[in-house]
Design a protein around this motif. Structure first.
Motif, PDB file in Angstrom:
ATOM      1  N   TYR A 110      17.132   6.543  94.704  1.00  0.00           N
ATOM      2  CA  TYR A 110      16.328   5.402  95.115  1.00  0.00           C
ATOM      3  C   TYR A 110      14.916   5.469  94.548  1.00  0.00           C
ATOM      4  O   TYR A 110      14.109   4.591  94.774  1.00  0.00           O
ATOM      5  N   TYR A 111      14.592   6.549  93.864  1.00  0.00           N
ATOM      6  CA  TYR A 111      13.242   6.745  93.349  1.00  0.00           C
ATOM      7  C   TYR A 111      13.273   6.804  91.823  1.00  0.00           C
ATOM      8  O   TYR A 111      14.242   7.285  91.225  1.00  0.00           O
ATOM      9  N   ASP A 112      12.192   6.367  91.189  1.00  0.00           N
ATOM     10  CA  ASP A 112      12.129   6.452  89.738  1.00  0.00           C
ATOM     11  C   ASP A 112      11.574   7.810  89.323  1.00  0.00           C
ATOM     12  O   ASP A 112      11.395   8.702  90.146  1.00  0.00           O
ATOM     13  N   ARG A 113      11.275   7.973  88.070  1.00  0.00           N
ATOM     14  CA  ARG A 113      10.821   9.279  87.571  1.00  0.00           C
ATOM     15  C   ARG A 113       9.450   9.679  88.104  1.00  0.00           C
ATOM     16  O   ARG A 113       9.110  10.841  88.130  1.00  0.00           O
ATOM     17  N   LYS A 114       8.660   8.715  88.530  1.00  0.00           N
ATOM     18  CA  LYS A 114       7.340   9.008  89.101  1.00  0.00           C
ATOM     19  C   LYS A 114       7.391   9.064  90.627  1.00  0.00           C
ATOM     20  O   LYS A 114       6.365   9.021  91.287  1.00  0.00           O
ATOM     21  N   TYR A 115       8.608   9.134  91.187  1.00  0.00           N
ATOM     22  CA  TYR A 115       8.847   9.227  92.627  1.00  0.00           C
ATOM     23  C   TYR A 115       8.310   8.034  93.401  1.00  0.00           C
ATOM     24  O   TYR A 115       7.833   8.166  94.527  1.00  0.00           O
ATOM     25  N   ARG A 116       8.365   6.869  92.783  1.00  0.00           N
ATOM     26  CA  ARG A 116       8.034   5.628  93.471  1.00  0.00           C
ATOM     27  C   ARG A 116       9.324   4.984  93.962  1.00  0.00           C
ATOM     28  O   ARG A 116      10.387   5.216  93.395  1.00  0.00           O
ATOM     29  N   GLN A 117       9.230   4.152  94.977  1.00  0.00           N
ATOM     30  CA  GLN A 117      10.417   3.487  95.505  1.00  0.00           C
ATOM     31  C   GLN A 117      10.986   2.526  94.480  1.00  0.00           C
ATOM     32  O   GLN A 117      10.257   1.762  93.852  1.00  0.00           O
ATOM     33  N   GLY A 118      12.292   2.569  94.373  1.00  0.00           N
ATOM     34  CA  GLY A 118      12.958   1.631  93.492  1.00  0.00           C
ATOM     35  C   GLY A 118      13.315   0.356  94.231  1.00  0.00           C
ATOM     36  O   GLY A 118      13.227   0.285  95.463  1.00  0.00           O
ATOM     37  N   ILE A 146      13.823  -0.468  98.456  1.00  0.00           N
ATOM     38  CA  ILE A 146      13.061  -1.517  99.134  1.00  0.00           C
ATOM     39  C   ILE A 146      14.019  -2.498  99.809  1.00  0.00           C
ATOM     40  O   ILE A 146      13.803  -2.912 100.951  1.00  0.00           O
TER      41      ILE A 146
END
Length: 75
Positions: A10-18, A22
């Protein structure tokens, strides 16, 4: 030949919510916010009630001792 299942998260490579995370959280956003506000209101209510209850205590019946005497000098 083995089938390789791609790694999904559920997270991208920068550990942000995908976008999928959401969308998964959206139905719980309002009920969780209401629950948090209710818990905060209960906590603040108990805190203020406690402070008001303790502030009403009257200590007139408590005997306060006199100031201690200074020891006399030995001769």
């Amino acid at each position: 030949m083995p089938v390789v299942i791609p790694h999904s998260t559920y997270y991208d490579r920068k550990y942000r919510q995908g976008p999928a995370l959401i969308r998964a959280r959206r139905p719980y956003l309002i009920p969780n916010a209401i629950t948090g506000v209710c818990l905060l209101a209960i906590s603040v209510g108990i805190y203020t009630y406690t402070l008001r209850a303790v502030g009403q205590d009257d200590f007139d019946d408590v005997k306060v001792p006199d100031q201690p005497r200074k020891p006399s000098e030995a001769k």
